[in-house]
Design an enzyme around this catalytic site. Structure first.
Site, PDB file in Angstrom:
ATOM      1  N   HIS A   1      12.400   0.437  -6.560  1.00 29.50           N
ATOM      2  CA  HIS A   1      12.198  -0.078  -7.919  1.00 29.50           C
ATOM      3  C   HIS A   1      13.480  -0.711  -8.453  1.00 29.50           C
ATOM      4  CE1 HIS A   1       8.535   2.766  -8.793  1.00 29.50           C
ATOM      5  NE2 HIS A   1       8.201   1.710  -8.089  1.00 29.50           N
TER       6      HIS A   1
ATOM      7  N   GLU B   1       1.538  14.621 -11.153  1.00 30.85           N
ATOM      8  CA  GLU B   1       2.891  14.582 -10.600  1.00 30.85           C
ATOM      9  C   GLU B   1       3.832  15.614 -11.206  1.00 30.85           C
ATOM     10  OE1 GLU B   1       4.185  10.613  -9.492  1.00 30.85           O
ATOM     11  OE2 GLU B   1       6.253  11.208  -9.826  1.00 30.85           O
TER      12      GLU B   1
ATOM     13  N   ARG C   1       3.106  15.385  -5.743  1.00 21.52           N
ATOM     14  CA  ARG C   1       2.734  13.966  -5.817  1.00 21.52           C
ATOM     15  C   ARG C   1       3.976  13.083  -5.791  1.00 21.52           C
ATOM     16  NH1 ARG C   1      -1.846  10.628  -9.303  1.00 21.52           N
ATOM     17  NH2 ARG C   1      -1.244   8.636  -8.414  1.00 21.52           N
TER      18      ARG C   1
ATOM     19  N   ASN D   1       6.556   8.864  -3.781  1.00 22.17           N
ATOM     20  CA  ASN D   1       7.589   7.920  -4.218  1.00 22.17           C
ATOM     21  C   ASN D   1       8.723   7.776  -3.212  1.00 22.17           C
ATOM     22  OD1 ASN D   1       6.382   7.355  -6.792  1.00 22.17           O
ATOM     23  ND2 ASN D   1       6.904   9.458  -7.324  1.00 22.17           N
TER      24      ASN D   1
ATOM     25  N   GLU E   1       3.703   0.889   2.868  1.00 25.35           N
ATOM     26  CA  GLU E   1       3.128   2.100   2.253  1.00 25.35           C
ATOM     27  C   GLU E   1       2.417   2.950   3.308  1.00 25.35           C
ATOM     28  OE1 GLU E   1       3.880   2.839  -0.863  1.00 25.35           O
ATOM     29  OE2 GLU E   1       3.856   1.040  -2.139  1.00 25.35           O
TER      30      GLU E   1
ATOM     31  N   LYS F   1      -3.402  10.326   0.694  1.00 22.94           N
ATOM     32  CA  LYS F   1      -3.149  10.147  -0.735  1.00 22.94           C
ATOM     33  C   LYS F   1      -4.131  10.971  -1.551  1.00 22.94           C
ATOM     34  CE  LYS F   1      -1.914   7.327  -4.509  1.00 22.94           C
ATOM     35  NZ  LYS F   1      -1.448   6.051  -5.031  1.00 22.94           N
TER      36      LYS F   1
ATOM     37  N   HIS G   1      10.828   4.718  -3.226  1.00 26.59           N
ATOM     38  CA  HIS G   1      10.494   3.960  -4.436  1.00 26.59           C
ATOM     39  C   HIS G   1      11.600   3.947  -5.482  1.00 26.59           C
ATOM     40  CE1 HIS G   1       6.550   3.735  -2.700  1.00 26.59           C
ATOM     41  NE2 HIS G   1       6.062   3.087  -3.731  1.00 26.59           N
TER      42      HIS G   1
ATOM     43  N   LYS H   1      -2.935   5.976 -11.116  1.00 32.43           N
ATOM     44  CA  LYS H   1      -1.758   5.514 -11.873  1.00 32.43           C
ATOM     45  C   LYS H   1      -2.012   4.072 -12.291  1.00 32.43           C
ATOM     46  CE  LYS H   1       2.131   8.227 -10.204  1.00 32.43           C
ATOM     47  NZ  LYS H   1       3.495   8.155  -9.621  1.00 32.43           N
TER      48      LYS H   1
ATOM     49  N   ARG I   1      -9.996   3.659 -26.426  1.00 29.10           N
ATOM     50  CA  ARG I   1      -9.574   4.984 -25.904  1.00 29.10           C
ATOM     51  C   ARG I   1     -10.178   5.328 -24.561  1.00 29.10           C
ATOM     52  NH1 ARG I   1     -10.472   5.913 -31.267  1.00 29.10           N
ATOM     53  NH2 ARG I   1      -8.534   5.877 -32.472  1.00 29.10           N
TER      54      ARG I   1
ATOM     55  N   HIS J   1       6.812  -5.641  -3.745  1.00 28.56           N
ATOM     56  CA  HIS J   1       6.918  -4.189  -3.906  1.00 28.56           C
ATOM     57  C   HIS J   1       7.061  -3.488  -2.542  1.00 28.56           C
ATOM     58  CE1 HIS J   1       6.245  -0.152  -5.426  1.00 28.56           C
ATOM     59  NE2 HIS J   1       5.278  -0.004  -4.544  1.00 28.56           N
TER      60      HIS J   1
HETATM   61  N1  LIG Z   1      -0.868   2.513  -9.091  1.00 35.89           N
HETATM   62  C1  LIG Z   1      -0.250   2.927  -8.006  1.00 35.89           C
HETATM   63  O1  LIG Z   1      -0.353   4.087  -7.600  1.00 35.89           O
HETATM   64  C2  LIG Z   1       0.570   1.949  -7.228  1.00 35.89           C
HETATM   65  C3  LIG Z   1       0.976   2.252  -5.928  1.00 35.89           C
HETATM   66  C4  LIG Z   1       1.663   1.282  -5.193  1.00 35.89           C
HETATM   67  C5  LIG Z   1       1.932   0.051  -5.774  1.00 35.89           C
HETATM   68  N2  LIG Z   1       1.544  -0.202  -7.053  1.00 35.89           N
HETATM   69  C6  LIG Z   1       1.791  -1.513  -7.664  1.00 35.89           C
HETATM   70  O2  LIG Z   1       1.060  -2.475  -6.932  1.00 35.89           O
HETATM   71  C7  LIG Z   1       1.704  -3.733  -7.051  1.00 35.89           C
HETATM   72  C8  LIG Z   1       1.778  -4.380  -5.702  1.00 35.89           C
HETATM   73  O3  LIG Z   1       0.476  -4.586  -5.241  1.00 35.89           O
HETATM   74  P1  LIG Z   1       0.148  -5.687  -4.133  1.00 35.89           P
HETATM   75  O4  LIG Z   1       1.110  -5.552  -3.026  1.00 35.89           O
HETATM   76  O5  LIG Z   1      -1.285  -5.592  -3.866  1.00 35.89           O
HETATM   77  O6  LIG Z   1       0.555  -7.045  -4.852  1.00 35.89           O
HETATM   78  P2  LIG Z   1      -0.271  -8.139  -5.683  1.00 35.89           P
HETATM   79  O7  LIG Z   1      -1.301  -7.522  -6.500  1.00 35.89           O
HETATM   80  O8  LIG Z   1       0.743  -8.984  -6.343  1.00 35.89           O
HETATM   81  O9  LIG Z   1      -0.977  -8.982  -4.526  1.00 35.89           O
HETATM   82  C9  LIG Z   1      -0.176  -9.674  -3.603  1.00 35.89           C
HETATM   83  C10 LIG Z   1      -0.530 -11.161  -3.514  1.00 35.89           C
HETATM   84  O10 LIG Z   1      -1.693 -11.334  -2.710  1.00 35.89           O
HETATM   85  C11 LIG Z   1      -2.664 -12.085  -3.412  1.00 35.89           C
HETATM   86  N3  LIG Z   1      -3.937 -11.596  -2.920  1.00 35.89           N
HETATM   87  C12 LIG Z   1      -4.557 -10.441  -3.253  1.00 35.89           C
HETATM   88  N4  LIG Z   1      -5.627 -10.253  -2.477  1.00 35.89           N
HETATM   89  C13 LIG Z   1      -5.705 -11.316  -1.658  1.00 35.89           C
HETATM   90  C14 LIG Z   1      -6.593 -11.695  -0.625  1.00 35.89           C
HETATM   91  N5  LIG Z   1      -7.581 -10.886  -0.252  1.00 35.89           N
HETATM   92  N6  LIG Z   1      -6.391 -12.847   0.016  1.00 35.89           N
HETATM   93  C15 LIG Z   1      -5.331 -13.637  -0.317  1.00 35.89           C
HETATM   94  N7  LIG Z   1      -4.447 -13.332  -1.275  1.00 35.89           N
HETATM   95  C16 LIG Z   1      -4.630 -12.179  -1.937  1.00 35.89           C
HETATM   96  C17 LIG Z   1      -2.364 -11.822  -4.856  1.00 35.89           C
HETATM   97  O11 LIG Z   1      -2.882 -12.824  -5.690  1.00 35.89           O
HETATM   98  C18 LIG Z   1      -0.841 -11.812  -4.836  1.00 35.89           C
HETATM   99  O12 LIG Z   1      -0.352 -13.126  -4.829  1.00 35.89           O
HETATM  100  C19 LIG Z   1       3.052  -3.466  -7.680  1.00 35.89           C
HETATM  101  O13 LIG Z   1       3.015  -3.855  -9.022  1.00 35.89           O
HETATM  102  C20 LIG Z   1       3.211  -1.956  -7.572  1.00 35.89           C
HETATM  103  O14 LIG Z   1       3.994  -1.428  -8.595  1.00 35.89           O
HETATM  104  C21 LIG Z   1       0.874   0.714  -7.776  1.00 35.89           C
HETATM  105 ZN   LIG Z   2       4.407   1.792  -3.801  1.00 37.08          ZN
END
Ligand SMILES: NC(=O)c1ccc[n+]([C@@H]2O[C@H](COP(=O)([O-])OP(=O)(O)OC[C@H]3O[C@@H](n4cnc5c(N)ncnc54)[C@H](O)[C@@H]3O)[C@@H](O)[C@H]2O)c1
Ligand SMILES: [Zn+2]
Length: 360
Positions: A249, A234, A238, A242, A182, A224, A245, A140, A118, A262
Site C-alpha cells: 500500500h 479482522e 484475517r 494482508n 494474491e 479466504k 500489503h 471489505k 443504510r 495493486h
Molecule cells: N476488498 C478486498 O478484500 C480487496 C482485496 C484485494 C484487492 N482489493 C482492491 O482491488 C483493487 C484491484 O483490483 P483489480 O486488480 O481487479 O483491478 P481493477 O479493478 O482496476 O481491474 C484491472 C483492469 O482490468 C480491467 N478489466 C477488468 N476485467 C476485465 C476483463 N474481464 N477483461 C479485460 N479487462 C478487464 C479493468 O477495467 C482495469 O483496467 C484494488 O483497489 C485493491 O485495493 C480489494
Molecule cells: Zn490485495
C-alpha cells in the site's frame, strides 16, 4: 460448477466458480429479492460484458452506472456517481447493486451498497483474476483517500459471488500476473503444499490453462472463505491476508494510485516481508529465495521502486490500518505456509529490510 460457501450464519453466501455463467439468468435472479437492480461497471468492462449481464435481468427493472476505469478513480467523488444513479432512478431499499468488474468496481459498488439507504443488497460478479481470488469474497468495501489506501469503507457482505472464468480470456497479461500475486499469497500464508503446486504449475497459469486457473481460484477462495468465516472483522487471523500489503500500500500510494497495479505492489511487498523474515532469522535463505523466485517468475516486481526511500515507506506505513494503538503490526513468515501477525520486531529490522528492498 464449483460452489463454495462463506459461512457467516444467516449472512452465509455462495461463491460460484465456473465458465459460461454470464447469461445464466436463473443463477443471478435467485439471489435478487426485490424487483430492481443497478449494475455498476466501468468503461472497459461494459463493452465486453454489460449486455450479457443485462440480459440476465430480463423482467426486472434495471439500470447501469458506468464508471471511469482505474484505481485513481476509486475515490469519494467518483463514488457519488453510483449514488446519483440509485437516486435518479428512485431505487428503494430493496434494490440490488451488482458489481460487474475487477476489484476497483467491486470495492466501490460494495461501499455504495453498504451505505445507500443504510444498506441495499449486493452481488459481486468479479471479472479479473485478482477479484475472483480475493476482493469479491469477504465483504471489505471502500475507496481510497489521498492520504491512504482504502481508508474509507465498510465491511459489507454480498448475497452471492459469481466468478465466470471465461471473462479472464480478455484480461491483459499484466492484470493476470497481478492476480497471481494474491494467489501466491495464500500459499505463503498457510498452505505450503499449494505453494509447491504453484511452483510446478505457474506456467500453466500464465498460459491461461483453464483447469489450472479454476483449481487456483477454488483453492484461493476456499482459504479466504475459511479465514473470513473465522474472523470477519479482522480482530485476529484475517490480518494474515494482508501479507505484503502494508509494504504494498505504501508503494501504491507513493507512486500515485494506478501506476503500480495493486497485485504488483503486493508482489514486491511479499518479497519485502520475506527479506525481513529472513534477516530476522525467521525464514531460511532457501525459502526466502523460493518466494522471491516464484514472484519474479509470475512477472511481478520483486523490489520496491527506486524513487522510494526508507523514510517515505515508514511515513506511509504509519497510517496503515494495521497500526493499532500506535504500534505497526506486520505480517511476517516463519516459513512458507507459516505466516504470523506480529509487532515483535525492532525498528532497525524494518528499516534494514526496506533499505535492502529498494531497487537501485
Ligand atoms: N476488498 C478486498 O478484500 C480487496 C482485496 C484485494 C484487492 N482489493 C482492491 O482491488 C483493487 C484491484 O483490483 P483489480 O486488480 O481487479 O483491478 P481493477 O479493478 O482496476 O481491474 C484491472 C483492469 O482490468 C480491467 N478489466 C477488468 N476485467 C476485465 C476483463 N474481464 N477483461 C479485460 N479487462 C478487464 C479493468 O477495467 C482495469 O483496467 C484494488 O483497489 C485493491 O485495493 C480489494
Ligand atoms: Zn490485495
Amino acid at each position: 460448477m464449483t460452489t463454495l460457501t462463506l459461512d457467516l450464519g444467516e449472512r452465509s453466501y455462495p461463491i460460484y466458480i465456473d465458465n459460461a455463467m454470464l447469461g445464466q439468468a436463473d443463477l443471478l435472479k435467485q439471489h435478487i429479492s426485490g424487483n430492481s437492480a443497478l449494475i455498476v461497471s466501468n468503461e472497459t468492462i461494459a463493452p465486453l460484458y454489460l449486455e450479457q449481464t443485462q440480459a440476465m435481468l430480463s423482467g426486472l427493472r434495471h439500470e447501469s452506472v458506468i464508471l471511469p476505469d482505474g484505481e485513481k478513480f476509486k475515490n469519494l467523488e467518483v463514488l457519488n456517481q453510483i449514488y446519483d444513479g440509485l437516486l435518479r432512478n428512485r431505487f428503494d431499499r430493496n434494490t440490488t447493486v451488482i458489481a460487474l468488474g475487477g476489484g476497483v468496481v467491486g470495492d466501490m459498488a460494495g461501499f455504495a451498497a453498504a451505505s445507500y439507504q443504510r444498506g441495499v443488497h449486493l452481488i459481486q460478479m468479479p471479472t479479473t483474476l485478482l477479484s475472483q481470488v480475493d476482493s469479491s469474497v469477504g465483504g471489505k468495501t471502500g475507496v481510497n483517500h489521498a492520504l491512504g489506501k482504502n481508508m474509507i469503507g465498510a465491511f459489507y457482505q454480498p448475497k452471492a459471488v459469481i466468478a465466470d472464468t471465461d471473462t479472464l480470456d480478455t484480461l491483459p497479461d499484466r492484470e493476470l500476473s497481478a492476480g497471481i500475486a494474491e494467489i501466491i499469497k495464500y500459499g505463503l500464508i498457510c498452505d505450503a503444499e499449494f505453494f509447491g503446486w504453484l511452483e510446478q504449475n505457474l506456467q500453466a497459469l500464465l498460459d491461461r490453462d483453464k483447469s489450472a486457473l479454476s483449481y487456483a481460484i477454488e483453492l484461493s477462495c476456499q482459504t479466504k472463505a475459511e479465514i473470513v468465516a473465522a474472523d470477519e472483522r479482522e480482530n485476529g487471523n484475517r490480518a494474515l491476508l494482508n501479507l505484503g500489503h502494508t509494504f504494498g500500500h505504501a508503494i501504491e500510494n507513493a507512486m500515485g494510485y494506478g501506476n503500480w497495479l495493486h497485485g504488483e505492489a503486493v508482489g514486491a511487498g511479499m518479497c519485502m516481508a520475506a527479506t525481513m523474515s529472513n534477516q530476522m532469522g525467521w525464514m531460511s535463505d532457501k525459502e526466502s529465495q523460493q518466494t522471491v523466485k516464484l514472484i519474479e517468475q509470475a512477472g511481478l516486481p520483486i523490489k520496491a521502486p527506486a524513487e522510494m526511500t526508507a523514510e517515505k515507506f515508514l511515513e506511509l506505513m504509519s497510517v496503515d490500518k494495521k497500526v493499532l494503538d500506535g504500534v505497526l503490526r506486520l505480517v511476517l513468515m516463519k516459513g512458507i505456509g507459516q505466516s504470523l501477525v506480529t509487532s515483535e520486531y525492532e525498528p532497525d529490522d524494518l528499516s534494514r529490510a526496506i533499505e535492502q528492498s529498494i531497487a537501485t
